[in-house]
Design a protein around this motif. Structure first.
Motif, short mmCIF file in Angstrom:
data_model
loop_
_atom_site.label_atom_id
_atom_site.label_comp_id
_atom_site.label_asym_id
_atom_site.label_seq_id
_atom_site.Cartn_x
_atom_site.Cartn_y
_atom_site.Cartn_z
N LEU A 77 0.74 -1.42 -0.03
CA LEU A 77 0.04 0.01 0.09
C LEU A 77 0.88 1.13 0.12
O LEU A 77 0.40 2.07 -0.48
N HIS A 78 1.92 1.31 0.62
CA HIS A 78 2.92 2.41 0.83
C HIS A 78 3.33 2.51 -0.57
O HIS A 78 3.80 3.66 -0.88
N ALA A 79 3.77 1.45 -1.39
CA ALA A 79 4.25 1.80 -2.77
C ALA A 79 3.28 2.25 -3.95
O ALA A 79 3.53 3.02 -4.55
N LEU A 80 1.95 1.94 -3.29
CA LEU A 80 1.15 2.60 -4.32
C LEU A 80 0.69 3.85 -4.19
O LEU A 80 0.51 4.58 -5.05
N ASP A 81 0.53 4.24 -2.69
CA ASP A 81 0.19 5.55 -2.21
C ASP A 81 1.02 5.90 -0.80
O ASP A 81 0.48 5.37 0.06
N PRO A 82 2.37 6.46 -0.74
CA PRO A 82 2.86 6.65 0.44
C PRO A 82 2.01 7.35 1.57
O PRO A 82 2.65 7.28 2.58
N GLU A 83 1.10 8.24 1.23
CA GLU A 83 0.23 9.05 2.07
C GLU A 83 -1.05 8.31 2.52
O GLU A 83 -1.90 9.18 3.24
N LEU A 84 -1.22 7.09 2.03
CA LEU A 84 -2.54 6.44 2.57
C LEU A 84 -2.12 5.60 3.98
O LEU A 84 -1.34 4.95 4.20
N PRO A 85 -3.04 6.31 4.85
CA PRO A 85 -2.73 5.62 6.27
C PRO A 85 -3.28 4.39 6.48
O PRO A 85 -4.42 3.89 6.03
N VAL A 86 -2.26 3.36 6.80
CA VAL A 86 -2.45 2.04 7.05
C VAL A 86 -2.28 1.92 8.71
O VAL A 86 -1.05 1.93 9.19
N ILE A 87 -3.33 1.42 9.46
CA ILE A 87 -3.22 0.99 10.72
C ILE A 87 -2.95 -0.26 10.96
O ILE A 87 -4.17 -0.98 10.56
#
Length: 192
Positions: A77-87
């Protein structure tokens, strides 16, 4: 004061990834009671399948799951969008795993059982951060539009009639077209 903050609605969109069906149902119920729109998924691969860089919510995922685990999921997910919050949530976490998760791009790392008020406060912060990121992206894109091509006399009259929008709506259509040409994510809202 703390009770008022804990009881405040969370709102927003959360993609919940949990392989345990009973736990997923309980988490969904708790989130929905706080006004959260929940998209449930039983696996990271399933949750990743249709997730794009313009996703308007946050991701809440278990760490230990069959197939792709939560750590690998967060990295993808970080590679897809580094600013997407993943908890990330886990019942088997340790300091090393938490450090690995945060270095891999996770927004936060919580251990189960997580107190409800802690989870909801974390989700509120993550959702707020996500809204700001998406607003900033839209504003940067709108500012990048070349206003020399904005002709309020010819083509734009047709757009106003066709889409039922005002000048601001016409500008949004141009921004949307530029976003599509450059393959950039952009949430399009109606201006009626």
């Amino acid at each position: 004061m703390a009770d008022e903050i804990a009881a405040a609605p969370v709102g927003g969109l959360v993609r919940l990834v949990e392989d345990d069906a009973a736990l997923r149902a309980a988490q969904m119920q708790g989130l929905r009671l706080r006004g959260v729109e929940v998209e449930e998924h039983a696996s990271a691969a399933e949750a990743l399948a249709d997730l794009g860089a313009g996703y308007p919510g946050v991701v809440l995922s278990d760490v230990r799951m069959p197939g792709m685990d939560g750590l690998e999921f967060a990295q993808r997910l970080h590679a897809l969008d580094p600013e997407l919050p993943v908890i990330l949530l886990t019942g088997h976490g340790d300091v090393e795993m938490a450090v690995q998760a945060l270095k891999g791009g996770a927004y936060d790392f919580l251990t189960k059982p997580v107190p409800t008020e802690v989870l909801h406060a974390t989700l509120r912060r993550a959702l707020s951060a996500r809204r700001l990121v998406l607003e900033n992206r839209a504003l940067r894109l709108a500012r990048a539009v070349d206003t020399r091509h904005f002709d309020p006399t010819r083509r734009d009259r047709t757009l106003r009639a066709q889409w039922g929008v005002d000048d601001q709506g016409v500008a949004a259509i141009y921004v949307g077209r530029i976003a599509a040409e450059k393959n950039l994510p952009l949430a399009v809202r109606a201006f009626r």
